[in-house]
Each structure stands twice: as structure tokens, then as C-alpha cells.
Design a protein around this motif. Structure first.
Motif, PDB file in Angstrom:
ATOM      1  N   HIS A 297       0.840  -1.209   0.000  1.00  0.00           N
ATOM      2  CA  HIS A 297       0.000   0.000   0.000  1.00  0.00           C
ATOM      3  C   HIS A 297       0.874   1.258   0.000  1.00  0.00           C
ATOM      4  N   MET A 298       1.874   1.230  -0.870  1.00  0.00           N
ATOM      5  CA  MET A 298       2.783   2.348  -1.040  1.00  0.00           C
ATOM      6  C   MET A 298       2.794   2.748  -2.508  1.00  0.00           C
ATOM      7  N   THR A 299       3.379   3.910  -2.806  1.00  0.00           N
ATOM      8  CA  THR A 299       3.590   4.294  -4.193  1.00  0.00           C
ATOM      9  C   THR A 299       4.870   3.638  -4.701  1.00  0.00           C
ATOM     10  N   GLN A 300       4.955   3.482  -6.018  1.00  0.00           N
ATOM     11  CA  GLN A 300       6.154   2.871  -6.576  1.00  0.00           C
ATOM     12  C   GLN A 300       7.401   3.717  -6.310  1.00  0.00           C
ATOM     13  N   PRO A 301       7.322   5.048  -6.435  1.00  0.00           N
ATOM     14  CA  PRO A 301       8.513   5.854  -6.107  1.00  0.00           C
ATOM     15  C   PRO A 301       8.964   5.672  -4.657  1.00  0.00           C
ATOM     16  N   ALA A 302       8.011   5.489  -3.745  1.00  0.00           N
ATOM     17  CA  ALA A 302       8.379   5.286  -2.341  1.00  0.00           C
ATOM     18  C   ALA A 302       9.110   3.956  -2.164  1.00  0.00           C
ATOM     19  N   VAL A 303       8.639   2.931  -2.870  1.00  0.00           N
ATOM     20  CA  VAL A 303       9.319   1.639  -2.811  1.00  0.00           C
ATOM     21  C   VAL A 303      10.738   1.765  -3.348  1.00  0.00           C
ATOM     22  N   SER A 304      10.894   2.434  -4.481  1.00  0.00           N
ATOM     23  CA  SER A 304      12.225   2.627  -5.070  1.00  0.00           C
ATOM     24  C   SER A 304      13.143   3.383  -4.120  1.00  0.00           C
ATOM     25  N   GLN A 305      12.587   4.382  -3.430  1.00  0.00           N
ATOM     26  CA  GLN A 305      13.378   5.158  -2.484  1.00  0.00           C
ATOM     27  C   GLN A 305      13.864   4.297  -1.321  1.00  0.00           C
ATOM     28  N   HIS A 306      12.988   3.416  -0.833  1.00  0.00           N
ATOM     29  CA  HIS A 306      13.371   2.517   0.262  1.00  0.00           C
ATOM     30  C   HIS A 306      14.508   1.581  -0.181  1.00  0.00           C
ATOM     31  N   ILE A 307      14.410   1.054  -1.403  1.00  0.00           N
ATOM     32  CA  ILE A 307      15.446   0.148  -1.900  1.00  0.00           C
ATOM     33  C   ILE A 307      16.768   0.892  -2.047  1.00  0.00           C
ATOM     34  N   GLN A 308      16.719   2.118  -2.584  1.00  0.00           N
ATOM     35  CA  GLN A 308      17.936   2.911  -2.730  1.00  0.00           C
ATOM     36  C   GLN A 308      18.566   3.221  -1.376  1.00  0.00           C
ATOM     37  N   GLN A 309      17.726   3.506  -0.396  1.00  0.00           N
ATOM     38  CA  GLN A 309      18.239   3.818   0.941  1.00  0.00           C
ATOM     39  C   GLN A 309      18.904   2.592   1.566  1.00  0.00           C
ATOM     40  N   LEU A 310      18.299   1.419   1.355  1.00  0.00           N
ATOM     41  CA  LEU A 310      18.885   0.191   1.892  1.00  0.00           C
ATOM     42  C   LEU A 310      20.220  -0.093   1.213  1.00  0.00           C
ATOM     43  N   GLU A 311      20.269   0.074  -0.111  1.00  0.00           N
ATOM     44  CA  GLU A 311      21.511  -0.171  -0.838  1.00  0.00           C
ATOM     45  C   GLU A 311      22.604   0.801  -0.394  1.00  0.00           C
ATOM     46  N   GLN A 312      22.234   2.045  -0.116  1.00  0.00           N
ATOM     47  CA  GLN A 312      23.208   3.009   0.394  1.00  0.00           C
ATOM     48  C   GLN A 312      23.727   2.597   1.770  1.00  0.00           C
ATOM     49  N   THR A 313      22.816   2.077   2.603  1.00  0.00           N
ATOM     50  CA  THR A 313      23.199   1.640   3.946  1.00  0.00           C
ATOM     51  C   THR A 313      24.143   0.440   3.881  1.00  0.00           C
ATOM     52  N   ILE A 314      23.821  -0.524   2.996  1.00  0.00           N
ATOM     53  CA  ILE A 314      24.645  -1.727   2.860  1.00  0.00           C
ATOM     54  C   ILE A 314      25.958  -1.410   2.147  1.00  0.00           C
ATOM     55  N   GLY A 315      25.883  -0.463   1.208  1.00  0.00           N
ATOM     56  CA  GLY A 315      27.096  -0.049   0.504  1.00  0.00           C
ATOM     57  C   GLY A 315      27.281  -0.673  -0.856  1.00  0.00           C
ATOM     58  N   THR A 316      26.209  -1.293  -1.399  1.00  0.00           N
ATOM     59  CA  THR A 316      26.304  -1.906  -2.728  1.00  0.00           C
ATOM     60  C   THR A 316      24.911  -2.157  -3.277  1.00  0.00           C
ATOM     61  N   ARG A 317      24.846  -2.339  -4.596  1.00  0.00           N
ATOM     62  CA  ARG A 317      23.557  -2.676  -5.199  1.00  0.00           C
ATOM     63  C   ARG A 317      23.163  -4.098  -4.795  1.00  0.00           C
ATOM     64  N   LEU A 318      21.868  -4.301  -4.614  1.00  0.00           N
ATOM     65  CA  LEU A 318      21.353  -5.596  -4.173  1.00  0.00           C
ATOM     66  C   LEU A 318      20.485  -6.269  -5.225  1.00  0.00           C
ATOM     67  N   LEU A 319      20.019  -5.490  -6.209  1.00  0.00           N
ATOM     68  CA  LEU A 319      19.076  -6.010  -7.192  1.00  0.00           C
ATOM     69  C   LEU A 319      19.546  -5.702  -8.604  1.00  0.00           C
ATOM     70  N   ASP A 320      19.347  -6.664  -9.503  1.00  0.00           N
ATOM     71  CA  ASP A 320      19.510  -6.427 -10.934  1.00  0.00           C
ATOM     72  C   ASP A 320      18.141  -6.086 -11.483  1.00  0.00           C
ATOM     73  N   ARG A 321      18.038  -4.930 -12.139  1.00  0.00           N
ATOM     74  CA  ARG A 321      16.740  -4.439 -12.602  1.00  0.00           C
ATOM     75  C   ARG A 321      16.686  -4.402 -14.126  1.00  0.00           C
ATOM     76  N   SER A 322      15.486  -4.677 -14.661  1.00  0.00           N
ATOM     77  CA  SER A 322      15.209  -4.456 -16.072  1.00  0.00           C
ATOM     78  C   SER A 322      13.748  -4.042 -16.179  1.00  0.00           C
ATOM     79  N   ASN A 323      13.288  -3.792 -17.385  1.00  0.00           N
ATOM     80  CA  ASN A 323      11.882  -3.423 -17.564  1.00  0.00           C
ATOM     81  C   ASN A 323      10.937  -4.577 -17.277  1.00  0.00           C
ATOM     82  N   LYS A 324      11.458  -5.826 -17.304  1.00  0.00           N
ATOM     83  CA  LYS A 324      10.599  -6.995 -17.158  1.00  0.00           C
ATOM     84  C   LYS A 324      10.725  -7.680 -15.803  1.00  0.00           C
TER      85      LYS A 324
END
Length: 304
Positions: free
Chosen positions: A25-52
Motif C-alpha cells: 500500500h505504497m507508491t512505486q517511487p516510495a518503494v524505489s526510495q526505500h530500496i535505494q536507501q537500503l543499498e546506500q546503507t549496505i554499501g552496494t547494489r542488491l538487485l539487478d533491474r530491467s523493464n521486465k
């Protein structure tokens, strides 16, 4: 951090930011922001993303595994604090191996629900090995298994005895044979569960006790399929009395009378080795301990 991990786990399991946003029950930009914040905290990318798709990379696999454990521990911590009010209330995650989970646990949950309606159980059914792994990984409060355990850091307690019988189809050639010897059964095709199952462990112990082994064993991943296969005359099997009670009553399966049977095993529960348990867990364990005879909860059944 808890919210960041929750969002991350949801994205991984939904494999999509939009579906994760709908689930949370969140917006997609909010979800993306949470993932970016977690990756910043961990210090590396955690997900491989594509359009699919969205997929875990190697670092993401590590974080996902531990995030599940961390959220499980956090949830139990919160429940323990809530339990200081001494209310039998809250969630209870139970895992059970197939025989107990499919044929007995529903009756136990109904018994619990009548007496403690504010306890909300969730049930996971898997084989003994998988249930052990989930409890060890803090993803289940309690597990009920049919075999032994390999994780020595878990608490293990037998609470009920189970009788297992060799079952055959209604018209099997051995039904009326007198003085049947176990060695004769090695001529038959045995239908068994997969490795890691408590029922498979029981069959292997039976073979070991007699120092005999059939020439042909077929594996199926479901007790229900095994029963159907035995009914169809495909082979024979060793199954719990609770798994076959309806088929015995209908006459579609028969028990072979051998002096060495029934084969006895224990149902046991496993938990984390900790002095702290939620009120819901304590009550459930007490129900198991007080009802050592399963017939105290289920209807009495007379077996041949």
C-alpha cells in the motif's frame, strides 16, 4: 531499518516494484526510495533491474537471507513485549511435516481456536528437513516433525507416539495370507516419500532393522499421491495410522498383519533454544504436551 528490510523482501518475492507497492500500500517511487536507501546503507547494489524483472544479485542473496531472519526475530521480540500484559493474543507461525500437518494439525488448531480465539496461527507444511531449516532460520515459531534433527542448536521434544502400518490395495494378494514374512514384501514395489521426509526416514529404519531392502522403490512427494498409487495397485507403503484412517474405514486400503508391526515413531516439536517464548507459543506447546494421546483431540478410531 525494519521497514527497509520489509520493502526489500517484498520486492524480491513479488519480483516487481509495482506489485510490491500494491502489496505494501505504497507508491512505486516510495518503494524505489526505500530500496535505494537500503543499498546506500549496505554499501552496494542488491538487485539487478530491467523493464521486465527484478532479481537478486550475489550481495542481494546474502541480505535477503539475513533479512528474513532479522524480521522474524524482531516480530518475536515485539510479541514477547506485548505478552507482558499476559494476554493469549497474537500471531503464531507453525510448521509441520506432512503427516502431522495434513491429518492431525487441523484438529489441534480447531481445538486451540475454541479456547484461545485471539491467537492467530499461520501454517506451513513441508518435509521434516525443510521445517527444521525454517525454525533454525527464525522463520517459524515452532515446528512439528516426524524424524530426528540435525541442527543441534534447536530445542527438540517428543510429545506423541505414532503407529505406522504397511498398507496395500483392497485386493492385494497378501491380504489373506497367513504367517506372512516380512522378507516376502521385498518382492513388492515400495512407494515412499522423498529424502528428507520423516515418513521416508521411518521406511529406511524399517528396512535397516530387518537388514533387507526391496529391489524397487518409487518416490512421490505427497502422501495423498502415495495412497492413490497404493489403491491403484502400483505398490505398497508404510504410512501413519492417521494418514490412512479414512481409506481403512472405506475399505479402499488394507493393513497387512505382520507380528513386527506396527512400526512406532515419535512426533516431536522443535523451537529455538531460548528462555523467551511468546504467550501464544507457550500455550500451543502446552496443548501438545497435555494431549500426548492424539485421540484426546481427534475422534477415537479403531484400527484393524
Amino acid at each position: 531499518m525494519e521497514q527497509l528490510l520489509l520493502v526489500f523482501i517484498t520486492v524480491v518475492e513479488k519480483e516487481n516494484f509495482t506489485r510490491a507497492a500494491d502489496e505494501l500500500h505504497m507508491t512505486q517511487p516510495a518503494v524505489s526510495q526505500h530500496i535505494q536507501q537500503l543499498e546506500q546503507t549496505i554499501g552496494t547494489r542488491l538487485l539487478d533491474r530491467s523493464n521486465k524483472f527484478v532479481r537478486l544479485n550475489k550481495a542481494g542473496e546474502i541480505v535477503y537471507h539475513h533479512a528474513k531472519e532479522i524480521l522474524g526475530i524482531y516480530t518475536r521480540m515485539q510479541c514477547l513485549v506485548d505478552d507482558l500484559m499476559n494476554h493469549a493474543i497474537g500471531n503464531l507461525s507453525i510448521g509441520a511435516s506432512y503427516t502431522y500437518g495434513e491429518y492431525i494439525l487441523p484438529h489441534v488448531i480447531a481445538y486451540m481456536n475454541e479456547r484461545y480465539p485471539l491467537i492467530k496461527p499461520t501454517i506451513t507444511i513441508a518435509n521434516t528437513k525443510e521445517i527444521e531449516e525454517l525454525v533454525a532460520g527464525h522463520q517459524l515459531d515452532i515446528g512439528i516433525i516426524e524424524g530426528g534433527i540435525t541442527h543441534k542448536d534447536l530445542y527438540f521434544e517428543a510429545f506423541a507416539e505414532d503407529s505406522m502400518f504397511i498398507v496395500v490395495s483392497a485386493n492385494h494378494r497378501f491380504i489373506n495370507e497367513k504367517d506372512l514374512q516380512f522378507s516376502r514384501l521385498m518382492e513388492e514395489t515400495w512407494i515412499a516419500r522423498e529424502e528428507g521426509s520423516g515418513t521416508r526416514e521411518a521406511i529406511e529404519k524399517l528396512f535397516s532393522e530387518f537388514q533387507l531392502r526391496p529391489e524397487k522403490i518409487m518416490e512421490f512427494g505427497s502422501t495423498q499421491i502415495i495412497k492413490e498409487a497404493v489403491e491403484a495397485g502400483l505398490g505398497i507403503s508404510l504410512l501413519s495410522q492417521w494418514a490412512v484412517r479414512k481409506e481403512l474405514a472405506l475399505g479402499t486400503l488394507q493393513i497387512l498383519q505382520l507380528p513386527e508391526l506396527p512400526f512406532l515413531r515419535q512426533f516431536s516439536f522443535i523451537t529455538q533454544k531460548t528462555p523467551f517464548k511468546t504467550k501464544a507459543s507457550e500455550i500451543f506447546i502446552e496443548v501438545l504436551r497435555k494431549n500426548k494421546k492424539i485421540s484426546n483431540i481427534m475422534n477415537d478410531i479403531t484400527l484393524p
